[in-house]
Design a protein around this motif. Structure first.
Motif, PDB file in Angstrom:
ATOM      1  N   THR A  19       0.836  -1.196   0.000  1.00  0.00           N
ATOM      2  CA  THR A  19       0.000   0.000   0.000  1.00  0.00           C
ATOM      3  C   THR A  19       0.872   1.247   0.000  1.00  0.00           C
ATOM      4  OG1 THR A  19      -1.767  -1.195   1.121  1.00  0.00           O
ATOM      5  CG2 THR A  19      -1.897   1.204   1.148  1.00  0.00           C
ATOM      6  N   CYS A  20       1.045   1.824  -1.181  1.00  0.00           N
ATOM      7  CA  CYS A  20       1.833   3.047  -1.321  1.00  0.00           C
ATOM      8  C   CYS A  20       1.072   4.183  -0.630  1.00  0.00           C
ATOM      9  CB  CYS A  20       2.046   3.358  -2.798  1.00  0.00           C
ATOM     10  SG  CYS A  20       2.837   4.951  -3.079  1.00  0.00           S
ATOM     11  N   PRO A  21       1.753   4.983   0.201  1.00  0.00           N
ATOM     12  CA  PRO A  21       1.033   6.074   0.880  1.00  0.00           C
ATOM     13  C   PRO A  21       0.472   7.101  -0.105  1.00  0.00           C
ATOM     14  CG  PRO A  21       3.407   6.210   1.291  1.00  0.00           C
ATOM     15  CD  PRO A  21       3.160   4.915   0.592  1.00  0.00           C
ATOM     16  N   HIS A  22       0.972   7.124  -1.315  1.00  0.00           N
ATOM     17  CA  HIS A  22       0.502   8.094  -2.314  1.00  0.00           C
ATOM     18  C   HIS A  22      -0.495   7.486  -3.299  1.00  0.00           C
ATOM     19  CE1 HIS A  22       3.683  10.478  -0.679  1.00  0.00           C
ATOM     20  NE2 HIS A  22       4.591   9.606  -1.053  1.00  0.00           N
ATOM     21  N   CYS A  23      -0.319   6.209  -3.651  1.00  0.00           N
ATOM     22  CA  CYS A  23      -1.081   5.602  -4.748  1.00  0.00           C
ATOM     23  C   CYS A  23      -2.099   4.566  -4.296  1.00  0.00           C
ATOM     24  CB  CYS A  23      -0.123   4.949  -5.742  1.00  0.00           C
ATOM     25  SG  CYS A  23       1.150   6.062  -6.343  1.00  0.00           S
ATOM     26  N   GLY A  24      -2.027   4.104  -3.042  1.00  0.00           N
ATOM     27  CA  GLY A  24      -2.927   3.052  -2.589  1.00  0.00           C
ATOM     28  C   GLY A  24      -2.338   1.679  -2.860  1.00  0.00           C
ATOM     29  N   HIS A  54      11.191   1.222  -4.175  1.00  0.00           N
ATOM     30  CA  HIS A  54      10.951   2.325  -5.106  1.00  0.00           C
ATOM     31  C   HIS A  54       9.682   2.036  -5.899  1.00  0.00           C
ATOM     32  CE1 HIS A  54      12.202   4.814  -8.811  1.00  0.00           C
ATOM     33  NE2 HIS A  54      11.826   5.633  -7.881  1.00  0.00           N
ATOM     34  N   HIS A  55       8.715   2.981  -5.878  1.00  0.00           N
ATOM     35  CA  HIS A  55       7.492   2.752  -6.652  1.00  0.00           C
ATOM     36  C   HIS A  55       7.768   3.121  -8.110  1.00  0.00           C
ATOM     37  CE1 HIS A  55       2.826   2.977  -6.873  1.00  0.00           C
ATOM     38  NE2 HIS A  55       3.352   2.001  -7.579  1.00  0.00           N
ATOM     39  N   ALA A  56       8.549   2.265  -8.756  1.00  0.00           N
ATOM     40  CA  ALA A  56       9.129   2.572 -10.072  1.00  0.00           C
ATOM     41  C   ALA A  56       8.074   2.774 -11.156  1.00  0.00           C
ATOM     42  CB  ALA A  56      10.092   1.455 -10.476  1.00  0.00           C
ATOM     43  N   GLY A  93       4.912   3.617 -10.595  1.00  0.00           N
ATOM     44  CA  GLY A  93       3.806   4.447 -10.112  1.00  0.00           C
ATOM     45  C   GLY A  93       4.276   5.870  -9.893  1.00  0.00           C
ATOM     46  N   CYS A  94       4.254   6.314  -8.614  1.00  0.00           N
ATOM     47  CA  CYS A  94       4.596   7.710  -8.314  1.00  0.00           C
ATOM     48  C   CYS A  94       6.104   7.951  -8.324  1.00  0.00           C
ATOM     49  CB  CYS A  94       4.015   8.096  -6.961  1.00  0.00           C
ATOM     50  SG  CYS A  94       4.668   7.120  -5.581  1.00  0.00           S
ATOM     51  N   ARG A  95       6.901   6.905  -8.402  1.00  0.00           N
ATOM     52  CA  ARG A  95       8.360   6.995  -8.447  1.00  0.00           C
ATOM     53  C   ARG A  95       8.948   7.604  -7.170  1.00  0.00           C
ATOM     54  NH1 ARG A  95      10.439   5.060 -12.659  1.00  0.00           N
ATOM     55  NH2 ARG A  95      12.449   6.036 -12.280  1.00  0.00           N
TER      56      ARG A  95
HETATM   57 ZN   LIG Z   1       3.252   5.311  -5.306  1.00  0.00          ZN
END
Ligand SMILES: [Zn+2]
Lengths: 188, 93
Positions: free
Chosen positions: B6-11, B57-59, B61-63
Motif C-alpha cells: 500500500t503506497c502512501p501516495h497511490c494506494g 521504489h514505486h518505479a 507508479g509515483c516513483r
Molecule cells: Zn506510489
C-alpha cells in the motif's frame, strides 16, 4: 550550412487499425483511438504548492492531471507555441517548474461498455466509478508498461505512455479487448 | 499479482510495480571510517527472520522512495512510509 527541416511523424503512425476480435457490437465493443500529439507539460511543484487549473487553461493549456506527490501533467490536443508555454510557466512562477515533455509522451483513448473489464486485465488499480471517478488519474503498470490512466467519462479512459512504448501498448490493448470486439482508429 | 504494497501516495499496488533496494536500517559510516566498517556497511547482512525495514521504489507508479516494514517469515506488511517522511521522523527521534 544546409538548413535542417524537422518533420513530425506520429508515434502511432503505421499501427494496426480496423476491427479485431469478436464482431463489433456498439453495446459492448471497445474503441481505441490515437489522440493528437498536442502538449504534455510536466509540472514539478514547490513543497506544499498546488498549481491552479484555471491559471493554466487561461493561458491556453489543457487539463491538469495528478501524477505523483508534488507533480502534475498538463495535457491537451493543441500544440502550444513557445509564447503560450512561456505564459503558462510565468503564471506558475513560484508554484511549479514547467518542463515541456510533449515529444516524449503519447496519449490514446479507450472507450466502451467493457472498458473497465479490459483495463482490469492489465492493472490492479480499482477502476470502479466509486473509487475512480471522472477526472481521476493513476500511474500504474498495464502488463509490463508504466501508463498514466485517467477516467475521462463514464465509459472512457485516456492512457498516456512514454513514446517508445506507445506501439506496444496499442497492440496490447487490442489483444486485451478482442473478446469484446475492438475498433482501432489510428492518428488523423 | 499476489503481494500488495500500500503506497502512501497511490494506494494498494502489486509488488511488480516496485523495485527493492536494500536494508533501510543501515546508517552510512563517516567518510573516514576504517575499511572494516565500510566493508560491513556495503557487504554484511544479517538475513534475519522476522521484521525488516527496506527501501522500495514505486518505479511504475509515483516513483517515490518508500520504507516498507515487513515480516520475512509471515509476509505481513506492517507499514509503508514515504522515505523522506521516514528520515524526518527518525531524525527527530
Ligand atoms: Zn506510489
Amino acid at each position: 550550412m544546409a538548413e535542417i527541416v524537422l518533420s513530425h511523424r506520429a508515434a502511432l503512425a503505421g499501427v494496426a487499425t480496423g476491427r479485431f476480435g469478436a464482431a463489433f457490437d456498439s453495446s459492448r465493443s471497445l474503441t481505441l483511438t490515437a489522440l493528437p500529439e498536442g502538449h504534455v507539460l510536466h509540472l514539478l511543484a514547490a513543497p506544499g504548492a498546488v498549481p491552479h487549473a484555471g491559471a493554466i487553461t487561461a493561458a491556453g493549456g489543457g487539463t491538469l492531471r495528478a501524477y505523483a506527490p508534488g507533480q502534475w501533467f498538463v495535457v491537451g490536443d493543441e500544440r502550444l507555441t513557445a509564447s503560450q508555454k512561456a505564459e503558462i510557466a510565468g503564471r506558475l512562477a513560484g508554484v511549479a517548474d514547467v518542463v515541456d515533455t510533449s515529444h516524449g509522451r503519447v496519449r490514446m483513448a479507450l472507450s466502451g461498455a467493457a472498458v473497465e473489464r479490459v483495463l482490469a486485465k492489465g492493472t490492479a488499480v480499482d477502476l470502479a466509478p466509486s473509487a475512480f471517478p471522472v477526472g481521476r488519474s493513476a500511474t500504474t503498470l498495464v502488463g509490463h508498461i508504466s501508463v498514466q490512466i485517467t477516467r475521462t467519462g463514464e465509459q472512457s479512459f485516456e492512457l498516456m505512455v512514454l513514446r517508445g512504448f506507445a506501439e506496444s501498448l496499442w497492440d496490447e490493448l487490442i489483444g486485451m479487448a478482442r473478446e469484446f470486439g475492438v475498433e482501432a482508429v489510428g492518428p488523423a | 499479482m499476489a503481494s500488495l504494497i500500500t503506497c502512501p501516495h497511490c494506494g494498494p499496488r502489486p509488488k511488480e510495480e516496485f523495485s527493492i533496494r536494500s536494508d533501510a536500517s543501515l546508517t552510512r559510516p563517516a567518510p573516514d571510517a576504517d575499511a572494516e566498517t565500510w566493508h560491513a556497511y556495503v557487504y554484511l547482512r544479517d538475513n534475519s527472520r522476522g521484521r525488516h525495514r527496506e527501501y522500495w521504489h514505486h518505479a511504475a507508479g509515483c516513483r517515490r522512495w518508500l520504507v516498507v516494514e515487513r515480516d520475512t517469515q509471515t509476509h505481513v506488511v506492517h507499514s509503508v512510509t514515504d522515505a523522506a517522511d521516514a528520515t524526518r521522523t527518525r531524525g527527530a527521534a
